[in-house]
Design a protein around this motif. Structure first.
Motif, mmCIF file in Angstrom:
data_model
loop_
_atom_site.group_PDB
_atom_site.id
_atom_site.type_symbol
_atom_site.label_atom_id
_atom_site.label_comp_id
_atom_site.label_asym_id
_atom_site.label_seq_id
_atom_site.Cartn_x
_atom_site.Cartn_y
_atom_site.Cartn_z
ATOM 1 N N GLY A 95 0.799 -1.221 0.000
ATOM 2 C CA GLY A 95 0.000 0.000 0.000
ATOM 3 C C GLY A 95 0.830 1.269 0.000
ATOM 4 N N GLY A 96 2.053 1.201 -0.560
ATOM 5 C CA GLY A 96 2.886 2.394 -0.602
ATOM 6 C C GLY A 96 3.417 2.836 0.742
ATOM 7 N N GLU A 97 3.413 1.941 1.727
ATOM 8 C CA GLU A 97 3.931 2.261 3.063
ATOM 9 C C GLU A 97 5.371 2.756 2.970
ATOM 10 N N ASN A 98 5.648 3.843 3.662
ATOM 11 C CA ASN A 98 6.991 4.414 3.637
ATOM 12 C C ASN A 98 7.262 5.035 4.993
ATOM 13 N N GLU A 99 8.257 4.525 5.692
ATOM 14 C CA GLU A 99 8.570 5.026 7.034
ATOM 15 C C GLU A 99 9.606 6.137 7.018
ATOM 16 N N ASP A 100 10.070 6.514 5.818
ATOM 17 C CA ASP A 100 10.876 7.722 5.681
ATOM 18 C C ASP A 100 9.950 8.926 5.592
ATOM 19 N N ALA A 101 10.469 10.090 5.957
ATOM 20 C CA ALA A 101 9.709 11.336 5.817
ATOM 21 C C ALA A 101 10.674 12.462 5.497
ATOM 22 N N TYR A 102 10.147 13.536 4.930
ATOM 23 C CA TYR A 102 10.974 14.715 4.671
ATOM 24 C C TYR A 102 10.099 15.952 4.741
ATOM 25 N N ALA A 103 10.743 17.113 4.896
ATOM 26 C CA ALA A 103 10.027 18.393 4.891
ATOM 27 C C ALA A 103 10.985 19.463 4.390
ATOM 28 N N VAL A 104 10.424 20.465 3.706
ATOM 29 C CA VAL A 104 11.204 21.607 3.210
ATOM 30 C C VAL A 104 10.426 22.873 3.508
ATOM 31 N N ASP A 105 11.066 23.876 4.078
ATOM 32 C CA ASP A 105 10.463 25.173 4.341
ATOM 33 C C ASP A 105 10.870 26.125 3.221
ATOM 34 N N ALA A 106 9.914 26.564 2.429
ATOM 35 C CA ALA A 106 10.216 27.348 1.237
ATOM 36 C C ALA A 106 10.775 28.722 1.563
ATOM 37 N N ASP A 107 10.419 29.291 2.703
ATOM 38 C CA ASP A 107 10.841 30.653 3.010
ATOM 39 C C ASP A 107 12.133 30.724 3.820
ATOM 40 N N ALA A 108 12.377 29.739 4.659
ATOM 41 C CA ALA A 108 13.490 29.821 5.603
ATOM 42 C C ALA A 108 14.735 29.070 5.175
ATOM 43 N N GLY A 109 14.683 28.276 4.109
ATOM 44 C CA GLY A 109 15.859 27.527 3.684
ATOM 45 C C GLY A 109 16.123 26.293 4.518
ATOM 46 N N TYR A 110 15.083 25.703 5.093
ATOM 47 C CA TYR A 110 15.235 24.514 5.934
ATOM 48 C C TYR A 110 14.790 23.259 5.184
ATOM 49 N N ALA A 111 15.489 22.157 5.439
ATOM 50 C CA ALA A 111 15.114 20.860 4.877
ATOM 51 C C ALA A 111 15.463 19.782 5.885
ATOM 52 N N ALA A 112 14.730 18.679 5.844
ATOM 53 C CA ALA A 112 14.967 17.602 6.810
ATOM 54 C C ALA A 112 14.553 16.271 6.224
ATOM 55 N N VAL A 113 15.233 15.223 6.676
ATOM 56 C CA VAL A 113 14.881 13.835 6.349
ATOM 57 C C VAL A 113 14.915 13.036 7.642
ATOM 58 N N ALA A 114 13.925 12.167 7.830
ATOM 59 C CA ALA A 114 13.912 11.273 8.984
ATOM 60 C C ALA A 114 13.576 9.866 8.514
ATOM 61 N N ASP A 115 14.151 8.896 9.190
ATOM 62 C CA ASP A 115 13.976 7.480 8.845
ATOM 63 C C ASP A 115 13.389 6.774 10.049
ATOM 64 N N GLY A 116 12.089 6.476 9.974
ATOM 65 C CA GLY A 116 11.430 5.796 11.078
ATOM 66 C C GLY A 116 11.886 4.358 11.207
ATOM 67 N N ALA A 117 12.146 3.935 12.415
ATOM 68 C CA ALA A 117 12.585 2.556 12.662
ATOM 69 C C ALA A 117 11.408 1.612 12.510
ATOM 70 N N SER A 118 11.546 0.639 11.589
ATOM 71 C CA SER A 118 10.433 -0.271 11.278
ATOM 72 C C SER A 118 9.961 -1.059 12.492
ATOM 73 N N ALA A 119 10.867 -1.327 13.428
ATOM 74 C CA ALA A 119 10.502 -2.149 14.583
ATOM 75 C C ALA A 119 9.664 -1.400 15.596
ATOM 76 N N SER A 120 9.519 -0.073 15.426
ATOM 77 C CA SER A 120 8.745 0.698 16.404
ATOM 78 C C SER A 120 7.364 1.019 15.858
#
Length: 317
Positions: A95-120
């Motif tokens: 079902g397209g499950e994906n435990e990674d996530a990301y976000a980008v702030d268009a005005d402030a120049g911020y970006a992030a990536v997180a990798d969720g632990a599958s066992a949690s």
């Protein structure tokens, strides 16, 4: 640009012009031969000066803009930061499950990536909460702060688990866990700067073209494919035993690029670089389809785990 700098740009040609006029008058005065041709000399000088008289003054240099988004950003001024992301779930995901996530702030120049632990339990939601809170809190505008982690813990909506399923209920009590890396590209008095913070084995790679040679690479917090920990420290949604947050900063310039990657993609990309077959060009400038094809190539190689793979790519240019 200060008004003093603009004034100095005009004083230089004016000063040279005054000197040339004085020299011209002196030569015409002492030389009878030059004196009879003085109208032609004046006309020639005026013709030569026309391009300089018509040229508009150089525009003031704008503060270096930082622009990011999920699509190519419009160039503003002389330099902009463009950002996009590609995230591919594991082959075995349903079902397209994906435990990674990301976000980008268009005005402030911020970006992030997180990798969720599958066992949690609730790892995907926790990874998303971390990224969204990081870009909302902007903790790298000043000295690096970890206060945003507490804010993420408070904002996280904890799953309750199925009461009939003892495993999910117990997992929900233990909380969700994730690795994280975040980037801020900021304007400062000395020019463009970048700062990053990380917990666990998500990786940021900073690339700077170096003439005709290979790019200079800074990888953080893991700098070699063989250095990824077996059991990385992770951020817990319960805030218990919070691991130390690592930080790094540096200067930036037009042409620089940053890649924020979840662990398995970062491990493979570093290994390709170490054996002299870097894939930075595709990761930085390739289309989403090309990056997905590259991820498919990575998964075909021996030793690459079936894991979610995510990259946020940012470039100043």
């Amino acid at each position: 640009m200060s008004s003093g700098t603009v004034s100095r740009r005009w004083w230089a040609p004016v000063g040279v012009g005054v000197v040339l006029v004085v020299v011209f008058v002196a030569l015409v005065t002492v030389s009878a031969t030059l004196r009879q041709y003085w109208p032609f000399l004046v006309l020639s000088a005026l013709v030569a000066a026309v391009p300089f008289l018509l040229r508009s003054p150089a525009p003031a240099r704008r503060p270096l803009p930082v622009v990011a988004g999920t699509a190519a950003a419009e160039q503003v001024g002389e330099v902009a930061l463009r950002a996009s992301a590609v995230s591919v779930p594991k082959i075995s995901a349903t079902g397209g499950e994906n435990e990674d996530a990301y976000a980008v702030d268009a005005d402030a120049g911020y970006a992030a990536v997180a990798d969720g632990a599958s066992a949690s339990f609730g790892a995907a939601d926790w990874a998303r909460t971390l990224c969204e809170t990081f870009v909302a809190q902007r903790p790298l505008d000043g000295p690096a702060s970890a206060s945003w982690i507490g804010a993420a813990t408070s904002a996280f909506v904890r799953p309750t688990g199925d009461g009939a399923d003892w495993w999910s209920a117990d997992a929900a009590r233990r909380g969700a866990h994730a690795a994280f890396v975040g980037l801020a590209v900021l304007r400062a008095e000395q020019g463009l700067v970048w700062r990053a913070t990380a917990v666990g084995d998500c990786v940021l790679v900073h690339l700077r073209p170096d003439g005709d040679g290979p790019p200079i690479v800074t990888a953080f917090p893991v700098d070699h494919s063989a250095s990824f920990p077996q059991n990385p420290v992770l951020l817990s949604s319960e805030g218990d035993g919070r691991p130390p947050v690592r930080s790094i900063d540096g200067t930036a310039a037009a042409g620089d690029a940053w890649l924020l990657m979840s662990d398995e993609l970062a491990r493979w990309a570093l290994r390709r670089y170490e054996v002299g077959e870097p894939v930075w060009d595709v990761l930085v400038g390739g289309s989403a389809a090309q990056v997905r094809a590259l991820i498919g190539r990575a998964r075909s190689e021996q030793g690459v785990a079936d894991d979610d793979m995510t990259v946020v790519r940012c470039q100043a240019g």
